[in-house]
Design a protein around this motif. Structure first.
Motif, PDB file in Angstrom:
ATOM      1  N   ASP A  59     122.579   5.447 -76.492  1.00 60.82           N
ATOM      2  CA  ASP A  59     123.644   6.448 -76.348  1.00 60.82           C
ATOM      3  C   ASP A  59     125.033   5.825 -76.241  1.00 60.82           C
ATOM      4  N   THR A  96     120.094   2.497 -71.627  1.00 54.05           N
ATOM      5  CA  THR A  96     120.673   3.646 -72.334  1.00 54.05           C
ATOM      6  C   THR A  96     121.550   3.203 -73.506  1.00 54.05           C
ATOM      7  N   ASP A  99     118.540  -3.493 -75.035  1.00 55.01           N
ATOM      8  CA  ASP A  99     118.058  -3.062 -73.717  1.00 55.01           C
ATOM      9  C   ASP A  99     116.532  -3.109 -73.662  1.00 55.01           C
ATOM     10  N   ASN A 114     120.878  -0.408 -67.926  1.00 56.44           N
ATOM     11  CA  ASN A 114     120.241   0.868 -67.560  1.00 56.44           C
ATOM     12  C   ASN A 114     119.256   1.371 -68.606  1.00 56.44           C
ATOM     13  N   ALA A 130     125.056  -0.144 -70.021  1.00 52.30           N
ATOM     14  CA  ALA A 130     124.073   0.623 -70.815  1.00 52.30           C
ATOM     15  C   ALA A 130     122.852  -0.244 -71.114  1.00 52.30           C
ATOM     16  N   THR A 141     116.329  -0.587 -77.907  1.00 55.54           N
ATOM     17  CA  THR A 141     117.337  -0.461 -78.968  1.00 55.54           C
ATOM     18  C   THR A 141     118.005  -1.816 -79.169  1.00 55.54           C
TER      19      THR A 141
END
Ligand code: AMP
Ligand code: GLY
Length: 424
Positions: free
Chosen positions: A318, A315, A200, A313, A310, A203
């Motif tokens: 997580d 994220t 992303d 976005n 994810a 990460t």
């Protein structure tokens, strides 16, 4: 949710089948898709490079999420355009897709950030390149700067071959604009590994490793193709190699792209070679590999749509991204004569019982019949606890599929089995 997938090959078919596992994916459109994908998505005849047409379709049909799979639309800015129309996407914007779109960019990025790759020189002047290949070490590797359908790489064993490659790319325009600049690099040796990753921009989560088989014929002979088959995981990619790649390649690449103002969000593909001196990057791709995706996604246990969102976005840290510990093998069935010239229009017969394991790449529907329409026609994947089991099962399925002029390699996975000393 209405989802749009740009592209129309075996990779896109694998992505669509996986997305369908989530009941929230109520309707999936494939642009353009193909005759086989039509079973799993609504195919719309808009080409993957027709950015304007794609954006118009997405806006008119109130698409909620788009996945842009092939390199061309990514490099051409399809994600930028869709985002501009307010549609969230999986895939890098054009600023980040340059990591595949320009080999000169990717080599300079690696040099600047100390990411291990083959030593190289860049030439935009044919005379200087021809001079260079008179004395450089052999074999040498000559790469067109831009996209060239996976064919812009020549490994020259002799000075004559090197000269011919430089001339055809730089003077004769064999790859159009893509060859106006070339990278000439050190020839490396060692097992090749493909590692696709989700990132992303911050990460990075590597997927299960895989091994492609690029040459047309058994024993890695013949011309380079788009890929004749894959296995996953790649047994040469040990835990130690994975740790080394994470530290020296994956994390530094994602951080480098961010530092350059080109944060990469999507699937970043690392083409690696495990040389005696350590892992080296052979190439980056800004997308899922084909046919790597056809073995990697069947091993993904987590929900693909959730992971992709994810990534979009920011994220991913997580999100759960879990792979089964099983093995997968995909055998590509092509048209005799691929990758040069081949006949099309033969009827394809696939037993209903194995349809879910077939990823169609080049076929069209005509009067309810599925007919061959491309070089790579389809891929057949099998998943099993062991690699030999996956290979046997994939070939058993291949034996049940038929079409005129079908052609495939008989040794997909044989090199991988050599790790265990099990190959014949
Ligand atoms: P690419 O399109 O960059 O993946 O290159 C196609 C294939 O050429 C790779 O899969 C490798 O097998 C081979 N290749 C590319 N670069 C090198 C290199 N520096 N040394 C040896 N083989 C290479
Ligand atoms: N299978 C190699 C690629 O997708 O580029």
């Amino acid at each position: 949710m209405k989802i749009l997938v740009v592209g129309g090959g075996g990779r896109e078919h694998a992505i669509i089948k996986k997305l369908r596992e989530n009941p929230a994916a109520e309707e999936i459109f494939a642009l353009p898709g193909n005759g086989g994908i039509a079973r799993d998505a609504t195919c719309v005849n808009i080409g993957a490079k027709d950015i304007e047409g794609i954006v118009r379709f997405a806006a008119e049909n109130e698409i909620d999420y788009a996945v842009v799979a092939p390199d061309d639309p990514l490099v051409l800015g399809c994600v930028d355009a869709l985002n501009g129309a307010g549609i969230p996407c999986f895939g890098p914007d054009s600023k980040a897709a340059i990591i595949e779109g320009s080999k000169v960019f990717s080599k300079e990025l690696m040099k600047k950030y100390g990411i291990p790759t083959a030593e190289y020189e860049v030439f935009s002047d044919a005379v200087a390149a021809l001079e260079y290949v008179k004395t450089c070490a052999l074999p040498t590797v000559i790469k067109a700067d831009g996209l060239a359908l996976g064919k812009g790489v020549i490994i020259a064993e002799t000075r004559e071959e090197a000269e011919t490659a430089v001339r055809s790319m730089m003077l004769e325009g064999a790859f159009g604009e893509s060859g106006s600049r070339v990278v000439i690099e050190e020839f490396l040796t060692g097992p090749e590994v493909s590692v696709l990753s989700f990132t992303d921009g911050e990460t990075v989560v590597p997927m299960v490793s895989s091994m492609d088989h690029k040459r047309a014929f058994d024993g890695d002979r013949g011309l380079n193709t788009g890929g004749m088959g894959t296995v996953a995981p790649n047994p040469y990619y040990t835990e130690a190699a994975a740790a080394e790649c994470m530290e020296k390649i994956f994390l530094p690449t994602v951080a480098a792209m961010k530092a350059e103002g080109r944060a990469f969000r999507g699937c970043l593909y690392f083409g690696l070679m495990l040389t005696p001196k350590g892992a080296r990057v052979i190439e980056y791709n800004c997308r899922f590999g084909d046919p790597e995706t056809q073995v990697v996604l069947p091993l993904l246990e987590s929900d693909l749509l959730t992971v992709m969102q994810a990534v979009t976005n920011g994220t991913l840290a997580d999100a759960e991204v879990k792979f089964s510990g099983k093995n997968a093998c995909c055998v590509v069935m092509a048209s005799e004569g691929y990758p040069v010239s081949y006949e099309k229009g033969f009827e394809i017969s696939i037993p209903e019982a194995i349809r879910d394991d077939v990823y169609v790449a080049g076929a069209k529907l005509e009067d309810g019949k599925l007919l061959t329409s491309g070089g790579r026609v389809l891929g057949v994947t099998a998943v099993c606890d062991t690699l030999p089991g996956a290979i046997d099962s994939a070939y058993e399925k291949v034996s049940r599929i038929s079409f005129g002029n079908a052609f495939y390699r008989h040794d997909i996975g044989a090199r991988a089995l050599m790790v265990y000393g099990e190959a014949e």
